[in-house]
Design a protein around this motif. Structure first.
Motif, mmCIF file in Angstrom:
data_model
loop_
_atom_site.group_PDB
_atom_site.id
_atom_site.type_symbol
_atom_site.label_atom_id
_atom_site.label_comp_id
_atom_site.label_asym_id
_atom_site.label_seq_id
_atom_site.Cartn_x
_atom_site.Cartn_y
_atom_site.Cartn_z
ATOM 1 N N ALA A 77 0.834 -1.205 0.000
ATOM 2 C CA ALA A 77 0.000 0.000 0.000
ATOM 3 C C ALA A 77 0.866 1.252 0.000
ATOM 4 N N ILE A 78 1.977 1.228 0.736
ATOM 5 C CA ILE A 78 2.869 2.388 0.781
ATOM 6 C C ILE A 78 3.564 2.582 -0.562
ATOM 7 N N LEU A 79 4.037 1.496 -1.158
ATOM 8 C CA LEU A 79 4.691 1.593 -2.461
ATOM 9 C C LEU A 79 3.725 2.093 -3.525
ATOM 10 N N GLN A 80 2.511 1.579 -3.499
ATOM 11 C CA GLN A 80 1.519 1.993 -4.476
ATOM 12 C C GLN A 80 1.143 3.466 -4.289
ATOM 13 N N ALA A 81 0.930 3.874 -3.048
ATOM 14 C CA ALA A 81 0.579 5.271 -2.781
ATOM 15 C C ALA A 81 1.731 6.197 -3.171
ATOM 16 N N SER A 82 2.967 5.786 -2.913
ATOM 17 C CA SER A 82 4.123 6.602 -3.294
ATOM 18 C C SER A 82 4.212 6.763 -4.801
ATOM 19 N N SER A 83 3.938 5.694 -5.527
ATOM 20 C CA SER A 83 3.989 5.808 -6.987
ATOM 21 C C SER A 83 2.901 6.738 -7.495
ATOM 22 N N TYR A 84 1.717 6.669 -6.894
ATOM 23 C CA TYR A 84 0.646 7.574 -7.316
ATOM 24 C C TYR A 84 0.976 9.017 -6.987
ATOM 25 N N LEU A 85 1.599 9.259 -5.849
ATOM 26 C CA LEU A 85 1.864 10.632 -5.422
ATOM 27 C C LEU A 85 3.085 11.261 -6.085
ATOM 28 N N TYR A 86 4.094 10.458 -6.415
ATOM 29 C CA TYR A 86 5.341 11.012 -6.925
ATOM 30 C C TYR A 86 5.642 10.597 -8.358
ATOM 31 N N LEU A 87 5.573 9.306 -8.635
ATOM 32 C CA LEU A 87 6.025 8.801 -9.924
ATOM 33 C C LEU A 87 5.131 9.251 -11.068
ATOM 34 N N TYR A 88 3.826 9.041 -10.944
ATOM 35 C CA TYR A 88 2.937 9.359 -12.055
ATOM 36 C C TYR A 88 2.887 10.847 -12.402
ATOM 37 N N PRO A 89 2.758 11.755 -11.447
ATOM 38 C CA PRO A 89 2.790 13.173 -11.833
ATOM 39 C C PRO A 89 4.099 13.578 -12.508
#
Length: 153
Positions: A77-89
């Protein structure tokens, strides 16, 4: 699974479900080594002191006010949330820049910084919108901590 200990400070029934509020103390450090004073994280922890957090959780274990409990959050959940918050934008920001550069090359324009900046911000806006859709209210429960066990009554 990332875990933390806390104390149940309130319990209430809402919408037919039993909820508890768990108070935890943020330790602030990783406790991965014995560096002590030589660690920058340890120094920052002492400077900013430990803070308290209150979390609202479903009461899946029939915990009562005053109980010491163990709560957890899956690493996924932390890895997924981090990717949504940082990687995708950031990815969409760079895609906006690349799209502008490709369009400018194809139309034989001279690349100008102002337009490149605008294209990057447009890509960032698309990335933030993508992030917003992926973290909608339907699947937000997968990013919330869970009550794992009651440690002490």
């Amino acid at each position: 699974m990332l875990t933390a200990e806390g104390t149940v400070v309130a319990s209430r029934e809402e919408d037919g479900e039993n909820w508890i509020w768990v108070e935890t103390r943020n330790a602030g450090g990783c406790n991965a080594c014995g560096a002590g004073d030589g660690c920058g994280t340890g120094a920052m922890t002492r400077y900013f002191s430990a803070r308290q957090s209150n979390l609202k959780l479903p009461n899946s274990q029939a915990a009562e006010v005053g109980d010491q409990v163990l709560i957890g959050l899956p690493e996924q959940a932390i890895l997924q949330a981090s990717s949504y918050l940082y990687l995708y934008p950031l990815l969409f920001l760079f895609l906006g820049l690349l799209a502008y550069e490709g369009l400018a090359y194809w139309l034989e324009w001279s690349v100008q910084d102002g337009w490149a900046l605008l294209a990057g911000f447009c890509g960032l806006a698309v990335g933030l919108q993508y992030m917003r859709r992926k973290t909608n209210k339907r699947n937000i429960h997968s990013y919330q901590p869970r009550l794992l066990s009651i440690l002490q009554k």
